[in-house]
Motif scaffolding. Structure first.
Motif, PDB file in Angstrom:
ATOM      1  N   VAL A  56      15.245 -18.854  52.472  1.00  0.00           N
ATOM      2  CA  VAL A  56      15.437 -20.221  52.021  1.00  0.00           C
ATOM      3  C   VAL A  56      15.696 -20.160  50.513  1.00  0.00           C
ATOM      4  O   VAL A  56      15.043 -19.408  49.795  1.00  0.00           O
ATOM      5  CB  VAL A  56      14.232 -21.131  52.367  1.00  0.00           C
ATOM      6  CG1 VAL A  56      12.968 -20.673  51.687  1.00  0.00           C
ATOM      7  CG2 VAL A  56      14.533 -22.577  52.054  1.00  0.00           C
ATOM      8  N   GLY A  57      16.700 -20.907  50.080  1.00  0.00           N
ATOM      9  CA  GLY A  57      17.069 -20.874  48.676  1.00  0.00           C
ATOM     10  C   GLY A  57      17.336 -22.260  48.130  1.00  0.00           C
ATOM     11  O   GLY A  57      17.345 -23.251  48.866  1.00  0.00           O
ATOM     12  N   TYR A  58      17.567 -22.292  46.837  1.00  0.00           N
ATOM     13  CA  TYR A  58      17.884 -23.543  46.161  1.00  0.00           C
ATOM     14  C   TYR A  58      18.973 -23.254  45.143  1.00  0.00           C
ATOM     15  O   TYR A  58      18.853 -22.315  44.349  1.00  0.00           O
ATOM     16  CB  TYR A  58      16.634 -24.091  45.454  1.00  0.00           C
ATOM     17  CG  TYR A  58      16.828 -25.458  44.865  1.00  0.00           C
ATOM     18  CD1 TYR A  58      16.761 -26.590  45.667  1.00  0.00           C
ATOM     19  CD2 TYR A  58      17.088 -25.616  43.509  1.00  0.00           C
ATOM     20  CE1 TYR A  58      16.948 -27.847  45.133  1.00  0.00           C
ATOM     21  CE2 TYR A  58      17.269 -26.869  42.960  1.00  0.00           C
ATOM     22  CZ  TYR A  58      17.198 -27.989  43.775  1.00  0.00           C
ATOM     23  OH  TYR A  58      17.388 -29.233  43.248  1.00  0.00           O
ATOM     24  N   ARG A  59      20.045 -24.040  45.182  1.00  0.00           N
ATOM     25  CA  ARG A  59      21.140 -23.858  44.225  1.00  0.00           C
ATOM     26  C   ARG A  59      20.743 -24.502  42.902  1.00  0.00           C
ATOM     27  O   ARG A  59      20.704 -25.726  42.776  1.00  0.00           O
ATOM     28  CB  ARG A  59      22.428 -24.473  44.767  1.00  0.00           C
ATOM     29  CG  ARG A  59      23.068 -23.628  45.830  1.00  0.00           C
ATOM     30  CD  ARG A  59      24.487 -24.063  46.199  1.00  0.00           C
ATOM     31  NE  ARG A  59      24.765 -25.472  46.066  1.00  0.00           N
ATOM     32  CZ  ARG A  59      24.535 -26.402  46.998  1.00  0.00           C
ATOM     33  NH1 ARG A  59      24.002 -26.052  48.148  1.00  0.00           N
ATOM     34  NH2 ARG A  59      24.836 -27.658  46.785  1.00  0.00           N
ATOM     35  N   LEU A  64      24.668 -20.465  40.876  1.00  0.00           N
ATOM     36  CA  LEU A  64      23.417 -19.705  40.825  1.00  0.00           C
ATOM     37  C   LEU A  64      22.450 -20.232  41.884  1.00  0.00           C
ATOM     38  O   LEU A  64      22.171 -21.426  41.946  1.00  0.00           O
ATOM     39  CB  LEU A  64      22.777 -19.813  39.442  1.00  0.00           C
ATOM     40  CG  LEU A  64      21.464 -19.063  39.236  1.00  0.00           C
ATOM     41  CD1 LEU A  64      21.666 -17.557  39.395  1.00  0.00           C
ATOM     42  CD2 LEU A  64      20.901 -19.381  37.859  1.00  0.00           C
ATOM     43  N   GLU A  65      21.946 -19.312  42.692  1.00  0.00           N
ATOM     44  CA  GLU A  65      21.027 -19.648  43.783  1.00  0.00           C
ATOM     45  C   GLU A  65      19.809 -18.739  43.683  1.00  0.00           C
ATOM     46  O   GLU A  65      19.928 -17.553  43.411  1.00  0.00           O
ATOM     47  CB  GLU A  65      21.748 -19.421  45.112  1.00  0.00           C
ATOM     48  CG  GLU A  65      20.885 -19.568  46.327  1.00  0.00           C
ATOM     49  CD  GLU A  65      21.595 -19.122  47.595  1.00  0.00           C
ATOM     50  OE1 GLU A  65      21.222 -19.656  48.639  1.00  0.00           O
ATOM     51  OE2 GLU A  65      22.468 -18.246  47.535  1.00  0.00           O
ATOM     52  N   ALA A  66      18.620 -19.307  43.910  1.00  0.00           N
ATOM     53  CA  ALA A  66      17.382 -18.523  43.912  1.00  0.00           C
ATOM     54  C   ALA A  66      16.517 -18.987  45.086  1.00  0.00           C
ATOM     55  O   ALA A  66      16.629 -20.130  45.525  1.00  0.00           O
ATOM     56  CB  ALA A  66      16.632 -18.696  42.599  1.00  0.00           C
ATOM     57  N   ASN A  92      21.084 -14.976  43.552  1.00  0.00           N
ATOM     58  CA  ASN A  92      22.499 -14.622  43.690  1.00  0.00           C
ATOM     59  C   ASN A  92      23.302 -15.447  42.702  1.00  0.00           C
ATOM     60  O   ASN A  92      23.073 -16.643  42.555  1.00  0.00           O
ATOM     61  CB  ASN A  92      23.022 -14.925  45.101  1.00  0.00           C
ATOM     62  CG  ASN A  92      22.450 -13.991  46.133  1.00  0.00           C
ATOM     63  OD1 ASN A  92      22.213 -12.823  45.867  1.00  0.00           O
ATOM     64  ND2 ASN A  92      22.218 -14.509  47.322  1.00  0.00           N
ATOM     65  N   TYR A  93      24.266 -14.796  42.052  1.00  0.00           N
ATOM     66  CA  TYR A  93      25.195 -15.497  41.169  1.00  0.00           C
ATOM     67  C   TYR A  93      26.600 -15.281  41.718  1.00  0.00           C
ATOM     68  O   TYR A  93      27.024 -14.147  41.935  1.00  0.00           O
ATOM     69  CB  TYR A  93      25.101 -14.975  39.732  1.00  0.00           C
ATOM     70  CG  TYR A  93      26.020 -15.720  38.812  1.00  0.00           C
ATOM     71  CD1 TYR A  93      25.712 -17.004  38.371  1.00  0.00           C
ATOM     72  CD2 TYR A  93      27.225 -15.157  38.398  1.00  0.00           C
ATOM     73  CE1 TYR A  93      26.571 -17.708  37.543  1.00  0.00           C
ATOM     74  CE2 TYR A  93      28.086 -15.850  37.574  1.00  0.00           C
ATOM     75  CZ  TYR A  93      27.760 -17.128  37.148  1.00  0.00           C
ATOM     76  OH  TYR A  93      28.608 -17.821  36.332  1.00  0.00           O
ATOM     77  N   VAL A 101      26.947 -11.225  42.448  1.00  0.00           N
ATOM     78  CA  VAL A 101      25.955 -10.229  42.071  1.00  0.00           C
ATOM     79  C   VAL A 101      24.606 -10.796  42.487  1.00  0.00           C
ATOM     80  O   VAL A 101      24.424 -12.017  42.543  1.00  0.00           O
ATOM     81  CB  VAL A 101      25.968  -9.893  40.557  1.00  0.00           C
ATOM     82  CG1 VAL A 101      27.249  -9.179  40.177  1.00  0.00           C
ATOM     83  CG2 VAL A 101      25.769 -11.134  39.712  1.00  0.00           C
ATOM     84  N   GLY A 102      23.670  -9.909  42.785  1.00  0.00           N
ATOM     85  CA  GLY A 102      22.384 -10.397  43.261  1.00  0.00           C
ATOM     86  C   GLY A 102      21.249  -9.441  42.981  1.00  0.00           C
ATOM     87  O   GLY A 102      21.456  -8.254  42.702  1.00  0.00           O
ATOM     88  N   ALA A 103      20.052  -9.976  43.072  1.00  0.00           N
ATOM     89  CA  ALA A 103      18.822  -9.203  42.938  1.00  0.00           C
ATOM     90  C   ALA A 103      17.846  -9.696  44.000  1.00  0.00           C
ATOM     91  O   ALA A 103      17.818 -10.886  44.316  1.00  0.00           O
ATOM     92  CB  ALA A 103      18.223  -9.392  41.552  1.00  0.00           C
ATOM     93  N   ASN A 104      17.073  -8.764  44.545  1.00  0.00           N
ATOM     94  CA  ASN A 104      16.128  -9.088  45.607  1.00  0.00           C
ATOM     95  C   ASN A 104      14.916  -8.167  45.453  1.00  0.00           C
ATOM     96  O   ASN A 104      15.049  -6.955  45.549  1.00  0.00           O
ATOM     97  CB  ASN A 104      16.800  -8.891  46.958  1.00  0.00           C
ATOM     98  CG  ASN A 104      15.903  -9.181  48.129  1.00  0.00           C
ATOM     99  OD1 ASN A 104      14.742  -9.535  47.971  1.00  0.00           O
ATOM    100  ND2 ASN A 104      16.431  -9.008  49.324  1.00  0.00           N
ATOM    101  N   LEU A 105      13.751  -8.749  45.196  1.00  0.00           N
ATOM    102  CA  LEU A 105      12.516  -7.983  45.095  1.00  0.00           C
ATOM    103  C   LEU A 105      11.759  -8.146  46.405  1.00  0.00           C
ATOM    104  O   LEU A 105      11.486  -9.266  46.828  1.00  0.00           O
ATOM    105  CB  LEU A 105      11.667  -8.487  43.930  1.00  0.00           C
ATOM    106  CG  LEU A 105      10.333  -7.776  43.729  1.00  0.00           C
ATOM    107  CD1 LEU A 105      10.549  -6.331  43.285  1.00  0.00           C
ATOM    108  CD2 LEU A 105       9.485  -8.530  42.712  1.00  0.00           C
TER     109      LEU A 105
END
Length: 175
Positions: A56-59, A64-66, A92-93, A101-105
Motif C-alpha cells: 500500500v502506498g501514497y503518492r 514520488l510514491e512511498a 519509488n520515483y 528508481v526505487g528503494a525498499n527496506l
C-alpha cells in the motif's frame, strides 16, 4: 540450505511480479495506491514455492510514491520446509514516464526446517534493495516495468539469500 535459497532465488527472479495502483495522477482526492505481486515455482525433489507481496502506498507528488510492502513465502520439498515473512517501507520515483528508481527496506523473519536431519533455524535478516528500470506504456495509465534491484546489505557467506541481485517484471496501473 544455501543451495535451496539459490534455487528459490532463481525461481523468484523468474516469477512475474505485478503491481497495481489505483487513482489518477491529477486526483487530489485519492492518492492511495494498492498492489502487490505473486510468485510460484516448482523444482526437483517435489520442491514447491509460493510467494505473495501486498503493498500500500501514497503518492506524495505525481512522480514520488512511498508506502509499506510486505512479503510472505512458503517453500517445501522432500528435504526442507521454510516460511519467510518480510515487511518494510518503500519509495519509488517515476521520471519522464519511461523510467523509475526505487528503494525498499525489508526485515525478513525466516523459519527453516530440514526434514532429513530434523534441523531447525529461526533467524532474521535485513535487506535494502536499490534499483530502477524502464517503464513501457501499455495503454491509458497502465505501464509494464522491467527493472533490476540490488540488496546493498547482502554478504555472500552470511546471508540466507544466494545473491543480492533481483530482476523483476511488473505492471503498474494508475500512474
Amino acid at each position: 540450505m544455501k543451495k535451496t535459497f539459490l534455487t528459490l532465488s532463481i525461481l523468484c527472479s523468474l516469477s512475474l511480479f505485478s503491481q497495481v495502483s489505483v487513482g489518477t495522477p491529477t486526483s487530489e482526492v485519492n492518492r492511495w495506491t494498492f498492489g502487490g505481486g505473486i510468485g510460484l515455482g516448482f523444482g526437483s525433489n517435489s520442491a514447491f514455492y509460493l510467494q505473495a507481496s501486498p503493498r500500500v502506498g501514497y503518492r506524495l507528488t505525481d512522480d514520488l510514491e512511498a508506502g509499506v510492502v510486505g512479503s510472505v513465502s512458503w517453500q517445501t520439498s522432500n528435504y526442507y520446509k521454510s516460511t519467510m515473512l518480510g515487511v518494510g517501507p518503500f519509495a519509488n520515483y517515476y521520471f519522464a514516464r519511461s523510467f523509475y528508481v526505487g528503494a525498499n527496506l525489508q526485515q525478513y523473519f525466516i523459519n527453516y526446517k530440514d526434514k532429513f536431519y530434523n534441523y531447525k533455524v529461526n533467524e532474521q535478516e535485513t535487506a535494502l534493495y536499490l534499483g530502477g528500470g524502464y517503464m513501457q506504456r501499455i495503454g491509458g495509465n497502465s505501464f509494464m516495468q522491467l527493472g533490476l534491484m540490488y540488496n546493498v546489505l547482502w554478504k555472500e557467506n552470511s546471508s540466507v539469500f544466494s545473491s543480492g541481485l533481483v530482476p523483476n517484471i511488473g505492471f503498474v496501473v494508475g500512474l
